[in-house]
Design a protein around this motif. Structure first.
Motif, PDB file in Angstrom:
ATOM      1  N   SER A 151       0.813  -1.216   0.000  1.00  0.00           N
ATOM      2  CA  SER A 151       0.000   0.000   0.000  1.00  0.00           C
ATOM      3  C   SER A 151       0.845   1.263   0.000  1.00  0.00           C
ATOM      4  CB  SER A 151      -0.916   0.008   1.233  1.00  0.00           C
ATOM      5  OG  SER A 151      -0.150  -0.094   2.418  1.00  0.00           O
ATOM      6  N   GLY A 152       2.127   1.132  -0.377  1.00  0.00           N
ATOM      7  CA  GLY A 152       3.003   2.299  -0.416  1.00  0.00           C
ATOM      8  C   GLY A 152       2.586   3.292  -1.478  1.00  0.00           C
TER       9      GLY A 152
ATOM     10  N   GLY B  78       4.390   4.789  -3.696  1.00  0.00           N
ATOM     11  CA  GLY B  78       4.970   4.485  -5.001  1.00  0.00           C
ATOM     12  C   GLY B  78       4.169   3.451  -5.761  1.00  0.00           C
ATOM     13  N   SER B  79       3.737   2.399  -5.048  1.00  0.00           N
ATOM     14  CA  SER B  79       2.951   1.353  -5.701  1.00  0.00           C
ATOM     15  C   SER B  79       1.602   1.878  -6.174  1.00  0.00           C
ATOM     16  CB  SER B  79       2.746   0.184  -4.736  1.00  0.00           C
ATOM     17  OG  SER B  79       3.968  -0.420  -4.401  1.00  0.00           O
ATOM     18  N   LEU B  80       0.959   2.690  -5.333  1.00  0.00           N
ATOM     19  CA  LEU B  80      -0.332   3.254  -5.718  1.00  0.00           C
ATOM     20  C   LEU B  80      -0.190   4.186  -6.917  1.00  0.00           C
ATOM     21  CD1 LEU B  80      -1.919   4.029  -2.232  1.00  0.00           C
ATOM     22  CD2 LEU B  80      -2.545   2.205  -3.816  1.00  0.00           C
ATOM     23  N   ARG B  81       0.883   4.983  -6.930  1.00  0.00           N
ATOM     24  CA  ARG B  81       1.094   5.886  -8.054  1.00  0.00           C
ATOM     25  C   ARG B  81       1.295   5.092  -9.346  1.00  0.00           C
ATOM     26  NH1 ARG B  81       5.090   8.600  -6.117  1.00  0.00           N
ATOM     27  NH2 ARG B  81       3.860  10.351  -5.329  1.00  0.00           N
ATOM     28  N   GLY B  82       2.076   3.984  -9.238  1.00  0.00           N
ATOM     29  CA  GLY B  82       2.295   3.154 -10.415  1.00  0.00           C
ATOM     30  C   GLY B  82       0.997   2.542 -10.925  1.00  0.00           C
ATOM     31  N   LEU B  83       0.148   2.102  -9.990  1.00  0.00           N
ATOM     32  CA  LEU B  83      -1.144   1.518 -10.381  1.00  0.00           C
ATOM     33  C   LEU B  83      -2.007   2.550 -11.106  1.00  0.00           C
ATOM     34  CD1 LEU B  83      -3.361  -0.778  -8.208  1.00  0.00           C
ATOM     35  CD2 LEU B  83      -4.362   1.233  -9.268  1.00  0.00           C
ATOM     36  N   LEU B  84      -2.075   3.761 -10.570  1.00  0.00           N
ATOM     37  CA  LEU B  84      -2.890   4.816 -11.182  1.00  0.00           C
ATOM     38  C   LEU B  84      -2.327   5.215 -12.546  1.00  0.00           C
ATOM     39  CD1 LEU B  84      -3.597   7.017  -8.035  1.00  0.00           C
ATOM     40  CD2 LEU B  84      -5.190   5.488  -9.207  1.00  0.00           C
ATOM     41  N   ASP B  85      -0.995   5.233 -12.655  1.00  0.00           N
ATOM     42  CA  ASP B  85      -0.379   5.556 -13.954  1.00  0.00           C
ATOM     43  C   ASP B  85      -0.775   4.533 -15.007  1.00  0.00           C
ATOM     44  OD1 ASP B  85       0.830   7.786 -12.918  1.00  0.00           O
ATOM     45  OD2 ASP B  85       2.814   6.849 -12.640  1.00  0.00           O
TER      46      ASP B  85
ATOM     47  N   SER C 207      -9.867   1.372  -3.046  1.00  0.00           N
ATOM     48  CA  SER C 207      -9.663   1.211  -1.607  1.00  0.00           C
ATOM     49  C   SER C 207      -8.463   0.312  -1.373  1.00  0.00           C
ATOM     50  CB  SER C 207     -10.910   0.642  -0.922  1.00  0.00           C
ATOM     51  OG  SER C 207     -11.296  -0.590  -1.500  1.00  0.00           O
ATOM     52  N   VAL C 208      -7.722   0.633  -0.307  1.00  0.00           N
ATOM     53  CA  VAL C 208      -6.524  -0.118   0.043  1.00  0.00           C
ATOM     54  C   VAL C 208      -6.829  -1.008   1.238  1.00  0.00           C
ATOM     55  CG1 VAL C 208      -4.127   0.037   0.803  1.00  0.00           C
ATOM     56  CG2 VAL C 208      -5.037   1.724  -0.811  1.00  0.00           C
ATOM     57  N   HIS C 209      -6.464  -2.259   1.149  1.00  0.00           N
ATOM     58  CA  HIS C 209      -6.719  -3.214   2.225  1.00  0.00           C
ATOM     59  C   HIS C 209      -5.396  -3.813   2.680  1.00  0.00           C
ATOM     60  CE1 HIS C 209     -11.150  -3.372   1.511  1.00  0.00           C
ATOM     61  NE2 HIS C 209     -10.753  -2.945   0.324  1.00  0.00           N
ATOM     62  N   THR C 210      -5.147  -3.753   3.997  1.00  0.00           N
ATOM     63  CA  THR C 210      -3.934  -4.329   4.575  1.00  0.00           C
ATOM     64  C   THR C 210      -4.324  -5.286   5.691  1.00  0.00           C
ATOM     65  OG1 THR C 210      -3.723  -2.495   6.129  1.00  0.00           O
ATOM     66  CG2 THR C 210      -2.530  -2.303   4.044  1.00  0.00           C
ATOM     67  N   PRO C 211      -3.482  -6.271   6.000  1.00  0.00           N
ATOM     68  CA  PRO C 211      -3.770  -7.180   7.108  1.00  0.00           C
ATOM     69  C   PRO C 211      -3.883  -6.406   8.421  1.00  0.00           C
ATOM     70  CG  PRO C 211      -2.000  -8.038   5.744  1.00  0.00           C
ATOM     71  CD  PRO C 211      -2.244  -6.642   5.293  1.00  0.00           C
ATOM     72  N   ASP C 212      -4.743  -6.877   9.316  1.00  0.00           N
ATOM     73  CA  ASP C 212      -4.842  -6.264  10.642  1.00  0.00           C
ATOM     74  C   ASP C 212      -4.184  -7.188  11.665  1.00  0.00           C
ATOM     75  OD1 ASP C 212      -6.658  -8.328  11.065  1.00  0.00           O
ATOM     76  OD2 ASP C 212      -8.422  -7.040  10.855  1.00  0.00           O
ATOM     77  N   LEU C 213      -4.258  -6.791  12.944  1.00  0.00           N
ATOM     78  CA  LEU C 213      -3.603  -7.605  13.966  1.00  0.00           C
ATOM     79  C   LEU C 213      -4.265  -8.964  14.154  1.00  0.00           C
ATOM     80  CD1 LEU C 213      -2.483  -5.225  16.864  1.00  0.00           C
ATOM     81  CD2 LEU C 213      -1.081  -6.435  15.202  1.00  0.00           C
TER      82      LEU C 213
END
Length: 333
Positions: free
Chosen positions: A281-282, A284-291, A304-310
Motif C-alpha cells: 500500500s506504499g 509508489g505502488s499506488l502511483r504506479g497503479l494509477l499511472d 480502496s486499500v486493504h492491509t492485514p490487521d492484527l
C-alpha cells in the motif's frame, strides 16, 4: 532464579532509558516449558503489549517480572532493580493489576484506597490526600462512600487501577485489564492508560483484545510456544503478513474488462465489477497503479486499500495461518 554476573543494559536498543529488560528468561512447571528464553527491552514512558494465545506464558511473564514467582533461568531488571537480587526494590517501583479486580467488596471505594495506603505505610494525611486525588482522577469521587460490591464492571476496574497507583509506581503491569468489560468501559480504560503514559509511567500490557494492542501499544511482542516469535510496532507486524491489496470497483462493465486486461493477475469479482490487485500500500505502488490506469484510459469508480490487521498477524504467527509464507521467526527492529 539463576542470575548472571554480567550487567544488563539500562537502555533500550534505541538509547532511551529501559524500564523493563529481560534476557533468556525461562520458566517450566514440571515437564511443561512455559517460557523458553525470552528477551525484552521496554523503553521508559511507553506502552508495551504482549500478545499470545491462552497458555502462551503471558501471565507467567508478568508474575516473574513483578517478583510473584521466580524464573528458572535468565536475567531481568525492572525500574533499575534486579528482579532476583532486589525484589523489594522492584515491588516498591511497580503496580500490578490482574485480570480480576482485587477489591474488598465490603469496603467503600475510599476505604479500599486507604487500606492500600496503610499497606504501603503512607502517613494518614498523605494517604487521604492520594485517595481523594485518585477518586477524582478516575471519575469515581461521587461513589467514594459506596461499597465496591455495588460497582459496575467498569467502575471496579477503574478503582482497581486507582489502587495500583496509590504507591505512585514507575512501571505498571496490566494483565488483561479489560477482560469482561463492555466496549464503552474498555475505551474509558484505554484513555486512562494513555493518561498514565503521558505522565511518564511505563505500562506493560497483556491482552487478547487485538484492537487494544493496536490502539495503545508503542511496541508489540507476540508470544507463542514459550518464545517471542515477532516484535515491533503494529505496522511492522502487519507488514509481515501477506494479503495487502488494492480493490478497484467499476460501474461500467467495459471499463471493468479493460482494467482486467491491464492487471491480469488481479482476482475478479464480476458480480461487483471489482478487481483485487495484490501488492503493498506504499505511495509508489499506488502511483504506479494509477499511472497504468491512465495509460490505458481506464476510469475506476473508486479505489480502496486493504492491509492485514492484527487479527491476521495473531492467527498467522501463533499457528493459525494457512499460507505458509511467513519469513523465519525473528525479532523485527
Amino acid at each position: 532464579m539463576s542470575v548472571s554476573v554480567m550487567s544488563m543494559s539500562n537502555s533500550s536498543p534505541g538509547g532511551a532509558p529501559c524500564a523493563v529488560s529481560a534476557t533468556g528468561l525461562r520458566k517450566s512447571y514440571g515437564d511443561k516449558v512455559v517460557l523458553d528464553g525470552i528477551d525484552l527491552h521496554i523503553p521508559a514512558g511507553s506502552v508495551f503489549a504482549l500478545l499470545g494465545p491462552n497458555g502462551a506464558g503471558k501471565t507467567t511473564t508478568v508474575r516473574i517480572l513483578s517478583t510473584l514467582v521466580s524464573a528458572d533461568g535468565g536475567r531481568a531488571r525492572v525500574a533499575g532493580h534486579d528482579v532476583a537480587a532486589s525484589p523489594d526494590g522492584v515491588r516498591a517501583a511497580i503496580g500490578v493489576t490482574g485480570q480480576f479486580a482485587a477489591l474488598d467488596d465490603l469496603l467503600t471505594a475510599e476505604e479500599n484506597l486507604l487500606l492500600m495506603a496503610d499497606l504501603l505505610r503512607l502517613g494518614k494525611r498523605e494517604g487521604r490526600g492520594r485517595a481523594k486525588a485518585l477518586l477524582e482522577r478516575f471519575g469515581i469521587a461521587g461513589a467514594a462512600h459506596q461499597r465496591a460490591a455495588t460497582f459496575s464492571g467498569g467502575m471496579r476496574r477503574r478503582l482497581d487501577l486507582a489502587m495500583t497507583l496509590v504507591g505512585d509506581p514507575e512501571v505498571i503491569f496490566l494483565d488483561e485489564p479489560t477482560t469482561g468489560l463492555d466496549p464503552r468501559s474498555r475505551r474509558t480504560m484505554w484513555e486512562t492508560v494513555r493518561g498514565l503514559v503521558a505522565g511518564g509511567v511505563t505500562v506493560f500490557l497483556t491482552t487478547q483484545y487485538l484492537e487494544e494492542a493496536d490502539q495503545l501499544a508503542d511496541r508489540i511482542a507476540v508470544l507463542d510456544g514459550g518464545r517471542i516469535v515477532a516484535e515491533g510496532t503494529a505496522d511492522d507486524l502487519k507488514s509481515r503478513i501477506p494479503g495487502s491489496h488494492v480493490r478497484l470497483r467499476f460501474t461500467d462493465e467495459s471499463e471493468y474488462d479493460r482494467a482486467a486486461a491491464v492487471f491480469p493477475a488481479a482476482a475478479r469479482d464480476a458480480g461487483a465489477l471489482a478487481l483485487r490487485i495484490p501488492g503493498d500500500s506504499g505511495i509508489g505502488s499506488l502511483r504506479g497503479l494509477l499511472d497504468r490506469l491512465d495509460e490505458a484510459r481506464v476510469r475506476a469508480a473508486d479505489l480502496s486499500v486493504h492491509t492485514p490487521d492484527l487479527d491476521d498477524v495473531f492467527l498467522a504467527l501463533t499457528g493459525g495461518g494457512t499460507d505458509g509464507t511467513l519469513p523465519p521467526e525473528e525479532t523485527l527492529r
